[in-house]
Design an enzyme around this catalytic site. Structure first.
Site, PDB file in Angstrom:
ATOM      1  CB  SER A 276      -0.970   0.089   1.044  1.00  0.00           C
ATOM      2  OG  SER A 276      -1.321   1.414   1.399  1.00  0.00           O
TER       3      SER A 276
ATOM      4  CE1 TYR B  48     -20.586   0.685  18.099  1.00  0.00           C
ATOM      5  CE2 TYR B  48     -19.589  -1.145  19.226  1.00  0.00           C
ATOM      6  CZ  TYR B  48     -20.447  -0.679  18.262  1.00  0.00           C
ATOM      7  OH  TYR B  48     -20.973  -1.649  17.306  1.00  0.00           O
TER       8      TYR B  48
ATOM      9  CG  ASP C 158     -18.767   0.360   7.963  1.00  0.00           C
ATOM     10  OD1 ASP C 158     -19.792   1.143   8.015  1.00  0.00           O
ATOM     11  OD2 ASP C 158     -17.547   0.526   8.586  1.00  0.00           O
TER      12      ASP C 158
HETATM   13  P1  ADP Z   1     -11.998   3.733   8.925  1.00  0.00           P
HETATM   14  O1  ADP Z   1     -13.037   4.659   9.615  1.00  0.00           O
HETATM   15  O2  ADP Z   1     -11.098   4.579   7.973  1.00  0.00           O
HETATM   16  O3  ADP Z   1     -12.580   2.650   8.437  1.00  0.00           O
HETATM   17  P2  ADP Z   1     -10.810   1.753  10.640  1.00  0.00           P
HETATM   18  O4  ADP Z   1      -9.945   2.145  11.926  1.00  0.00           O
HETATM   19  O5  ADP Z   1     -12.044   1.087  10.403  1.00  0.00           O
HETATM   20  O6  ADP Z   1     -11.109   3.270  10.094  1.00  0.00           O
HETATM   21  O7  ADP Z   1      -9.803   1.289   9.545  1.00  0.00           O
HETATM   22  C1  ADP Z   1      -8.507   2.014   9.202  1.00  0.00           C
HETATM   23  C2  ADP Z   1      -7.645   1.007   8.913  1.00  0.00           C
HETATM   24  O8  ADP Z   1      -7.562   0.434   7.487  1.00  0.00           O
HETATM   25  C3  ADP Z   1      -6.266   1.374   8.787  1.00  0.00           C
HETATM   26  O9  ADP Z   1      -5.617   1.494   9.956  1.00  0.00           O
HETATM   27  C4  ADP Z   1      -5.390   0.268   7.991  1.00  0.00           C
HETATM   28  O10 ADP Z   1      -5.116  -0.809   8.490  1.00  0.00           O
HETATM   29  C5  ADP Z   1      -6.431  -0.006   7.023  1.00  0.00           C
HETATM   30  N1  ADP Z   1      -6.562   0.717   5.596  1.00  0.00           N
HETATM   31  C6  ADP Z   1      -7.390   1.545   5.200  1.00  0.00           C
HETATM   32  N2  ADP Z   1      -7.004   2.184   4.156  1.00  0.00           N
HETATM   33  C7  ADP Z   1      -5.731   1.681   3.788  1.00  0.00           C
HETATM   34  C8  ADP Z   1      -4.917   1.754   2.744  1.00  0.00           C
HETATM   35  N3  ADP Z   1      -5.251   2.557   1.630  1.00  0.00           N
HETATM   36  N4  ADP Z   1      -3.643   1.122   2.749  1.00  0.00           N
HETATM   37  C9  ADP Z   1      -3.538   0.110   3.778  1.00  0.00           C
HETATM   38  N5  ADP Z   1      -4.378   0.010   4.706  1.00  0.00           N
HETATM   39  C10 ADP Z   1      -5.698   0.684   4.731  1.00  0.00           C
HETATM   40 MG    MG Z   2     -13.592   1.015   9.224  1.00  0.00          MG
END
Ligand code: ADP
Ligand code: MG
Length: 399
Positions: A83, A240, A188
């Site tokens: 990523s 939560y 989601d």
């Molecule tokens: P959100 O509200 O953005 O979904 P979450 O905590 O549920 O927040 O998810 C975020 C996590 O998802 C990040 O910490 C990472 O582990 C993963 N993630 C999201 N987008 C990416 C990306 N583009 N590349 C790598 N990991 C990602």
């Molecule tokens: Mg999330």
């Protein structure tokens, strides 16, 4: 959401760039061309907060911000993922993929998808994947579901798996719940997979039946602003869990399977059966919020988009006063947007930070964004990130 300092809201729609970044990442890390690129959006919930685990209703829509996965199958049964948010690729095989939690960090979301497919009996092809994204991470716009859905779409097609898209949300949710270990409802994944341009997705969390509801901002001359409050999430997990426990206990006392089964008409009678003031407020939020979702759906069915504004604002007041999940940053954004002429505004997401959405006249969007930014400066808060969004399409192959 990006490191912008200018107050003016910018349209969130540069899909070409993120796809190009995914491809460039693939070429650079792995050499050669990807076999294809698959995209999945972030999402925002128009209304229906903390109703999901009460078997109730939500109304999210998919965003024009997307996560793109450039991918190609490989001959062996291994998965390499990179990523742009991480330095080095992560590689794993069946042993790690078949044991939830073995792959940690962001790559766990990818391993979780491999795991959920294999656990469901599918022959997942080995693959190289490169991920780029415009979805802000950790802001409550569901970057996690976007990664899951884009990876799922890629693996299903690379492997020629016979797996209709209506089964994808449940599989992606399992990846997040059971492999990564993050408890989320089905909203989601449903929104980012099944979202449709110009529509919001009305989801009954009990039956998982979905319905596309027209949400045509352009014809109505309206825009939705999404304000990232940038508030640090304070005690969000514990709060939560406490809200959830409170709702479940109330349902037990009321003798119903879930608070979804309390109609607004029966609310006063139900509240009289609850001795504790805090629990009464929690129940009042959930019951009235479910009704607000139904009311917004009815308005949207008849094209009365602007008239949904007061319901959005009422939802915010309910979250602030009854469910007690807002923080000063989000209240400030809501108040400033309303004072600047928004038809309605509310926090969206689980609370204690995250984003606010505001329904505004399209030509007023910059002025409302400026007003929110000015209110933040006045209160000494870090500058918010502000975008204008419209309902976009769910997960799909790009080319
Ligand atoms: P959100 O509200 O953005 O979904 P979450 O905590 O549920 O927040 O998810 C975020 C996590 O998802 C990040 O910490 C990472 O582990 C993963 N993630 C999201 N987008 C990416 C990306 N583009 N590349 C790598 N990991 C990602
Ligand atoms: Mg999330």
């Amino acid at each position: 959401m990006t490191g912008r300092t200018a107050a003016t809201a910018t349209p969130a729609a540069t899909p070409g760039d993120v796809a190009a970044r995914a491809t460039a990442g693939f070429r650079q890390r792995y050499g050669g061309q990807p076999a294809g690129r698959w995209a999945a959006p972030g999402r925002v919930n128009l209304i229906g907060e903390h109703t999901d685990y009460n078997d109730g209703f939500v109304l999210p829509f998919a965003l024009p911000l997307r996560t793109v996965v450039a991918a190609a199958a490989r001959d062996d049964e291994r998965w390499t993922v990179w990523s742009e948010l991480s330095a080095d690729p992560v590689e794993f095989g069946p042993a790690e993929a078949d044991e939830p939690g073995q792959v940690t960090g962001w790559a766990g979301y990818v391993a979780g998808v491999v795991w959920t497919l294999r656990a469901a009996g599918y022959a997942v092809p080995g693959a190289r994947l490169a991920v780029a994204s415009d979805v802000p991470v950790g802001s409550g716009l569901s970057s996690s579901a976007a990664v899951e859905a884009a990876v799922l779409a890629a693996l299903v097609e690379l492997g020629g798996l016979d797996l209709p898209a209506d089964r994808w949300p449940r599989l992606a949710q399992r990846a997040e719940n059971d492999y990564v270990g993050a408890p989320t409802g089905i909203m989601d994944q449903s929104a980012v997979i099944r979202g449709r341009a110009g529509h919001a997705l009305f989801l009954d969390c009990r039956t998982e039946v979905v319905e596309q509801i027209p949400f045509d901002l352009d014809t109505a001359g309206l825009a939705v602003l999404v304000v990232d409050s940038r508030a640090p999430h304070r005690h969000a997990d514990g709060e939560y869990a406490a809200r959830r426990a409170s709702c479940e206990e109330a349902a037990r006392v009321l003798g119903v399977p879930a608070l979804r089964d309390v109609a607004v008409a029966d609310l006063d009678a139900a509240l009289r059966k609850l001795s504790d003031g805090e629990t009464r407020r929690r129940v009042r939020h959930v019951v009235t919020e479910n009704q607000r979702v139904l009311d917004v759906v009815e308005l949207l069915r008849t094209g009365r988009v602007r008239d949904t504004g007061p319901l959005l604002t009422a939802s915010h007041a309910s979250m602030r006063d009854d469910f007690e999940i807002t923080v000063p940053e989000v209240d400030t954004a809501v108040d400033a947007a309303l004072a600047a002429g928004a038809y309605g505004a509310r926090m969206t997401g689980g609370g204690f930070g995250g984003c606010v959405l505001a329904l505004v006249d399209a030509d007023r969007a910059p002025a409302v964004a400026d007003a929110v930014t000015a209110a933040y400066a006045e209160r000494g808060f870090a500058a918010p990130g502000i975008l204008t969004v419209r309902p976009a399409a769910g997960a799909a192959r790009l080319d």
